[in-house]
Scaffold this motif. Structure first.
Motif, PDB file in Angstrom:
ATOM      1  N   SER A  14       0.829  -1.211   0.000  1.00 46.33           N
ATOM      2  CA  SER A  14       0.000   0.000   0.000  1.00 46.33           C
ATOM      3  C   SER A  14       0.863   1.260   0.000  1.00 46.33           C
ATOM      4  CB  SER A  14      -0.946   0.009   1.200  1.00 46.33           C
ATOM      5  OG  SER A  14      -1.872  -1.040   1.097  1.00 46.33           O
ATOM      6  N   GLU A  18       0.980   3.997  -3.043  1.00 45.74           N
ATOM      7  CA  GLU A  18       0.743   5.430  -2.867  1.00 45.74           C
ATOM      8  C   GLU A  18       1.879   6.244  -3.473  1.00 45.74           C
ATOM      9  OE1 GLU A  18      -0.017   6.148   1.267  1.00 45.74           O
ATOM     10  OE2 GLU A  18      -1.749   4.800   1.248  1.00 45.74           O
ATOM     11  N   TYR A  31      -6.772  10.259  -7.252  1.00 45.09           N
ATOM     12  CA  TYR A  31      -7.930   9.646  -6.602  1.00 45.09           C
ATOM     13  C   TYR A  31      -7.531   8.369  -5.884  1.00 45.09           C
ATOM     14  CZ  TYR A  31     -10.602  12.663  -9.715  1.00 45.09           C
ATOM     15  OH  TYR A  31     -11.100  13.743 -10.381  1.00 45.09           O
ATOM     16  N   TYR A  32      -8.192   8.137  -4.768  1.00 38.24           N
ATOM     17  CA  TYR A  32      -8.036   6.898  -4.020  1.00 38.24           C
ATOM     18  C   TYR A  32      -9.392   6.222  -4.041  1.00 38.24           C
ATOM     19  CZ  TYR A  32      -6.644   3.795  -0.169  1.00 38.24           C
ATOM     20  OH  TYR A  32      -6.343   2.712   0.613  1.00 38.24           O
ATOM     21  N   ALA A  34     -11.429   3.534  -2.746  1.00 38.45           N
ATOM     22  CA  ALA A  34     -11.418   2.656  -1.584  1.00 38.45           C
ATOM     23  C   ALA A  34     -12.506   1.600  -1.718  1.00 38.45           C
ATOM     24  CB  ALA A  34     -11.639   3.469  -0.310  1.00 38.45           C
ATOM     25  N   HIS A  50      -4.984   3.445   6.779  1.00 38.09           N
ATOM     26  CA  HIS A  50      -4.720   3.831   5.393  1.00 38.09           C
ATOM     27  C   HIS A  50      -4.988   5.314   5.166  1.00 38.09           C
ATOM     28  CE1 HIS A  50      -3.720   0.094   3.173  1.00 38.09           C
ATOM     29  NE2 HIS A  50      -4.167  -0.438   4.293  1.00 38.09           N
ATOM     30  N   ARG A  51      -6.000   5.858   5.800  1.00 39.02           N
ATOM     31  CA  ARG A  51      -6.253   7.298   5.696  1.00 39.02           C
ATOM     32  C   ARG A  51      -5.067   8.079   6.244  1.00 39.02           C
ATOM     33  NH1 ARG A  51     -12.576   7.320   7.349  1.00 39.02           N
ATOM     34  NH2 ARG A  51     -13.349   6.948   5.237  1.00 39.02           N
ATOM     35  N   ARG A  54      -2.065   8.095   3.795  1.00 30.88           N
ATOM     36  CA  ARG A  54      -2.173   8.940   2.607  1.00 30.88           C
ATOM     37  C   ARG A  54      -2.485  10.398   2.917  1.00 30.88           C
ATOM     38  NH1 ARG A  54      -6.908   5.760   2.330  1.00 30.88           N
ATOM     39  NH2 ARG A  54      -8.792   7.003   2.147  1.00 30.88           N
ATOM     40  N   PHE A  59      -4.678  12.965  -2.166  1.00 35.10           N
ATOM     41  CA  PHE A  59      -5.679  12.016  -2.665  1.00 35.10           C
ATOM     42  C   PHE A  59      -7.093  12.534  -2.403  1.00 35.10           C
ATOM     43  CE2 PHE A  59      -2.141   9.026  -2.236  1.00 35.10           C
ATOM     44  CZ  PHE A  59      -2.294   8.251  -3.381  1.00 35.10           C
ATOM     45  N   THR A  61     -10.561  10.908  -1.955  1.00 32.50           N
ATOM     46  CA  THR A  61     -11.045   9.556  -1.683  1.00 32.50           C
ATOM     47  C   THR A  61     -12.467   9.370  -2.180  1.00 32.50           C
ATOM     48  OG1 THR A  61      -9.617   9.384   0.252  1.00 32.50           O
ATOM     49  CG2 THR A  61     -11.478   7.860   0.140  1.00 32.50           C
ATOM     50  N   LEU A  83      -5.751   5.292  -7.694  1.00 30.66           N
ATOM     51  CA  LEU A  83      -5.199   4.186  -6.926  1.00 30.66           C
ATOM     52  C   LEU A  83      -6.375   3.382  -6.404  1.00 30.66           C
ATOM     53  CD1 LEU A  83      -3.182   2.482  -5.369  1.00 30.66           C
ATOM     54  CD2 LEU A  83      -2.997   4.314  -3.687  1.00 30.66           C
ATOM     55  N   GLU A  85      -7.585   0.535  -4.142  1.00 30.95           N
ATOM     56  CA  GLU A  85      -7.115  -0.206  -2.971  1.00 30.95           C
ATOM     57  C   GLU A  85      -8.308  -0.908  -2.348  1.00 30.95           C
ATOM     58  OE1 GLU A  85      -4.438  -1.338   0.072  1.00 30.95           O
ATOM     59  OE2 GLU A  85      -3.803   0.135  -1.358  1.00 30.95           O
TER      60      GLU A  85
END
Length: 180
Positions: A14, A18, A31-32, A34, A50-51, A54, A59, A61, A83, A85
């Protein structure tokens, strides 16, 4: 560019993903996507971790645990780096969304089609997936079906990706192509 990043649990994939996404995005939108469903304290801790990882990296989200193409209208179509994830969560969410478990082939085919479409709507797509195939433990039929679906999608993406990297104990090992 499509980048596939794989590794075992806790391997550092991860953090590497990133860094890769930030590098590919340059000054562009990041962009993430999730995919984890928060269902208990453990999953909440993972999301919060994870928040934190990053934070401050730029990012935006989008939480989309299934039907990933529904996220496209919330992105600047054709621009930006995404991304995703992670593929492992997405596959589980798609296969086990209802009491009727979807067959591995049907779920894998749908995911492959959706990921190809998502890639067409982005400048760069970085996908994180898990290597769940090396522990040698015999699993029940449902878990084996999930592993089969994830394996099919991983192989499909690896064949089509511009770059594939496995992260082993925090060390990225290039399997195919180069990120930049």
């Amino acid at each position: 560019m499509v980048v596939l990043i794989t590794g075992g649990s806790g391997s550092g994939k991860s953090a590497y993903a990133e860094k890769a996404a930030v590098s590919l995005a340059g000054k562009g939108t990041l962009y993430y996507l999730a995919t984890m469903k928060v269902s208990d304290g453990e999953s909440r801790k993972k999301v919060d971790r994870h928040r934190g990882l990053r934070a401050g990296k730029g990012f935006l989200t989008i939480e989309q645990p299934a039907d990933i193409l529904r996220a496209v209208p919330r992105m600047n179509r054709g621009k930006g780096t995404v991304l995703l994830e992670c593929l492992s969560n997405l596959a589980a969410n798609e296969m086990f969304a209802s009491k009727e478990i979807r067959c591995d082939k049907e779920a894998a085919d749908q995911l492959c089609a959706e990921l190809c479409s998502l890639a067409e709507h982005t400048e760069h797509l970085v996908i994180v997936t898990n290597n769940v195939f090396e522990d040698g433990v015999p699993y029940d039929e449902t878990t084996r079906a999930y592993m089969e679906a994830l394996g099919k999608v991983n192989a499909f993406l690896a064949a089509r990706a511009d770059a594939v990297t496995e992260v082993v104990v925090g060390i990225p090992v290039s399997i195919k192509g180069k990120l930049v």
